[in-house]
Design a protein around this motif. Structure first.
Motif, PDB file in Angstrom:
ATOM      1  N   TYR A 189      25.035 -11.000  -8.059  1.00 36.92           N
ATOM      2  CA  TYR A 189      25.551 -11.215  -9.411  1.00 36.92           C
ATOM      3  C   TYR A 189      27.076 -11.309  -9.390  1.00 36.92           C
ATOM      4  O   TYR A 189      27.748 -10.491  -8.760  1.00 36.92           O
ATOM      5  N   PRO A 190      27.636 -12.295 -10.095  1.00 40.29           N
ATOM      6  CA  PRO A 190      29.089 -12.418 -10.163  1.00 40.29           C
ATOM      7  C   PRO A 190      29.704 -11.323 -11.038  1.00 40.29           C
ATOM      8  O   PRO A 190      29.026 -10.686 -11.842  1.00 40.29           O
ATOM      9  N   ARG A 191      30.999 -11.149 -10.876  1.00 36.54           N
ATOM     10  CA  ARG A 191      31.736 -10.095 -11.557  1.00 36.54           C
ATOM     11  C   ARG A 191      31.755 -10.330 -13.073  1.00 36.54           C
ATOM     12  O   ARG A 191      32.071 -11.418 -13.539  1.00 36.54           O
ATOM     13  N   ILE A 192      31.457  -9.281 -13.831  1.00 31.33           N
ATOM     14  CA  ILE A 192      31.459  -9.348 -15.288  1.00 31.33           C
ATOM     15  C   ILE A 192      32.746  -8.755 -15.858  1.00 31.33           C
ATOM     16  O   ILE A 192      33.387  -9.356 -16.712  1.00 31.33           O
ATOM     17  N   VAL A 193      33.111  -7.548 -15.415  1.00 35.98           N
ATOM     18  CA  VAL A 193      34.317  -6.889 -15.926  1.00 35.98           C
ATOM     19  C   VAL A 193      35.433  -6.981 -14.895  1.00 35.98           C
ATOM     20  O   VAL A 193      35.180  -7.115 -13.694  1.00 35.98           O
ATOM     21  N   PRO A 194      36.691  -6.924 -15.341  1.00 33.12           N
ATOM     22  CA  PRO A 194      37.806  -7.068 -14.403  1.00 33.12           C
ATOM     23  C   PRO A 194      38.002  -5.827 -13.546  1.00 33.12           C
ATOM     24  O   PRO A 194      37.536  -4.735 -13.886  1.00 33.12           O
ATOM     25  N   GLU A 195      38.704  -6.008 -12.420  1.00 28.36           N
ATOM     26  CA  GLU A 195      39.045  -4.865 -11.577  1.00 28.36           C
ATOM     27  C   GLU A 195      39.980  -3.907 -12.307  1.00 28.36           C
ATOM     28  O   GLU A 195      39.892  -2.692 -12.144  1.00 28.36           O
ATOM     29  N   GLN A 196      40.892  -4.457 -13.077  1.00 31.97           N
ATOM     30  CA  GLN A 196      41.860  -3.652 -13.827  1.00 31.97           C
ATOM     31  C   GLN A 196      42.033  -4.261 -15.212  1.00 31.97           C
ATOM     32  O   GLN A 196      41.847  -5.458 -15.409  1.00 31.97           O
ATOM     33  N   GLY A 197      42.436  -3.420 -16.166  1.00 32.35           N
ATOM     34  CA  GLY A 197      42.700  -3.897 -17.509  1.00 32.35           C
ATOM     35  C   GLY A 197      41.450  -3.929 -18.375  1.00 32.35           C
ATOM     36  O   GLY A 197      40.338  -3.682 -17.903  1.00 32.35           O
ATOM     37  N   TYR A 198      41.664  -4.242 -19.653  1.00 34.81           N
ATOM     38  CA  TYR A 198      40.587  -4.227 -20.629  1.00 34.81           C
ATOM     39  C   TYR A 198      40.735  -5.427 -21.567  1.00 34.81           C
ATOM     40  O   TYR A 198      41.829  -5.961 -21.735  1.00 34.81           O
ATOM     41  N   HIS A 246      37.630 -14.172 -12.114  1.00 35.14           N
ATOM     42  CA  HIS A 246      36.833 -15.050 -12.976  1.00 35.14           C
ATOM     43  C   HIS A 246      35.901 -14.250 -13.884  1.00 35.14           C
ATOM     44  O   HIS A 246      34.913 -14.786 -14.381  1.00 35.14           O
ATOM     45  N   ASP A 247      36.206 -12.971 -14.080  1.00 31.61           N
ATOM     46  CA  ASP A 247      35.410 -12.110 -14.955  1.00 31.61           C
ATOM     47  C   ASP A 247      35.535 -12.573 -16.402  1.00 31.61           C
ATOM     48  O   ASP A 247      36.296 -13.499 -16.720  1.00 31.61           O
ATOM     49  N   ALA A 248      34.801 -11.920 -17.290  1.00 35.66           N
ATOM     50  CA  ALA A 248      34.792 -12.344 -18.691  1.00 35.66           C
ATOM     51  C   ALA A 248      36.149 -12.183 -19.367  1.00 35.66           C
ATOM     52  O   ALA A 248      36.412 -12.847 -20.382  1.00 35.66           O
TER      53      ALA A 248
END
Length: 289
Positions: A189-198, A246-248
């Protein structure tokens, strides 16, 4: 991930494939006589135009990553039986979909002479993704900077993921039995949320839950990878790493994943966009070199 509403308008869209992906697949194209795609909504592509009607309730797009891969490989036969809401039990059992349709057991699409199989599934088992996307946003208001979803679900979600591995291993054994000469790829599954930040306007989770949600997705992908390793024949294709940035929450049109706002002319909420499907397809084609 389950889709409960149907696409009601048919729109046209071209399937775009980067030139590099086409070149990457050139060496493999001649060897693919039959390609079968198995999976859930992260494979089928609900609401991404153009939606297929066989059945409509599966949210199966002609621009999903299996279709992009097939367009590059030109297999003799291409069969996509992925379906929104599917879990590993739907590999061997029919799946009822909205509007009274039925998607047959996905393994029935396999043939003895199938050469390539992609399996993108696991997140719906035991309601893992459904629980997170339905319950976590509602908990943000109670503790916007905390981690209320982790506090409520960490034990149950972790245990559920532990139980997914044996199901995927059993699925892979069944695939090999039906298509013994096929190359089998387990697609992560590809990344949904970022590594850092909101970005609560896009992903309405509590700030402290972002890191936990990332860890849950990493655990799920590791479980799929371990199942492929235990099988000894299947190969795991990591899309989580390649989807970094490339997260949301990604800006400037670089996101592969849609946020909370469902758009029936673009993508389902919390699901891949057309750009995400193209990105995953490029990763798959690279793995097929």
């Amino acid at each position: 991930m389950r889709i409960t509403r149907l696409l009601t308008a048919v729109v046209s869209a071209a399937v775009l494939l980067p030139a590099s992906a086409t070149a990457a697949s050139a060496a493999s194209a001649a060897a693919i006589g039959g390609y079968v795609a198995l999976g859930d909504s992260y494979t089928s592509g609900p609401y991404i135009p153009v939606q297929r009607l066989d059945p409509l309730g599966c949210g199966r797009s002609t621009a999903n990553y299996p279709s992009v891969v097939a367009a590059a490989l030109h297999p003799g036969r291409f069969t996509d039986v992925s379906c929104a809401g599917a879990n590993t039990t739907n590999l061997t059992r029919p799946q009822n979909v909205p509007a009274g349709g039925t998607n047959g057991p996905q393994l029935d699409a396999l043939r003895f002479d199938t050469d390539l199989v992609t399996l993108g599934m696991g997140g719906n088992d035991y309601g893992v993704f459904g629980t997170l996307t339905s319950a976590c946003p509602g908990l943000r208001a109670s503790d916007p900077t905390g981690n209320p979803c982790e506090d409520r679900f960490t034990g149950s979600i972790s245990a559920a993921i532990d139980n997914i591995g044996p199901r995927v291993e059993a699925a892979l054994a069944a695939i090999h039995e039906r298509s013994p000469r096929a190359r089998v790829l387990v697609i992560g599954y590809p990344r949904i949320v970022p590594e850092q930040g909101y970005c609560p306007d896009v992903l309405p989770f509590a700030d402290g839950d972002y890191a936990w949600l990332n860890s849950i997705e990493e655990k799920l992908n590791l479980t799929l990878s371990d199942a492929a390793d235990a099988d000894g024949k299947a190969e795991f294709v990591d899309t989580f790493g390649p989807s970094r940035g490339h997260d949301a929450c990604a800006r400037g049109g670089s996101a592969w994943i849609n946020g909370q706002h469902e758009n029936v002319l673009e993508a389902a909420a919390y699901h891949p966009l057309k750009a995400g499907m193209a990105g995953v397809a490029a990763v798959v084609l690279k793995a097929l070199r």
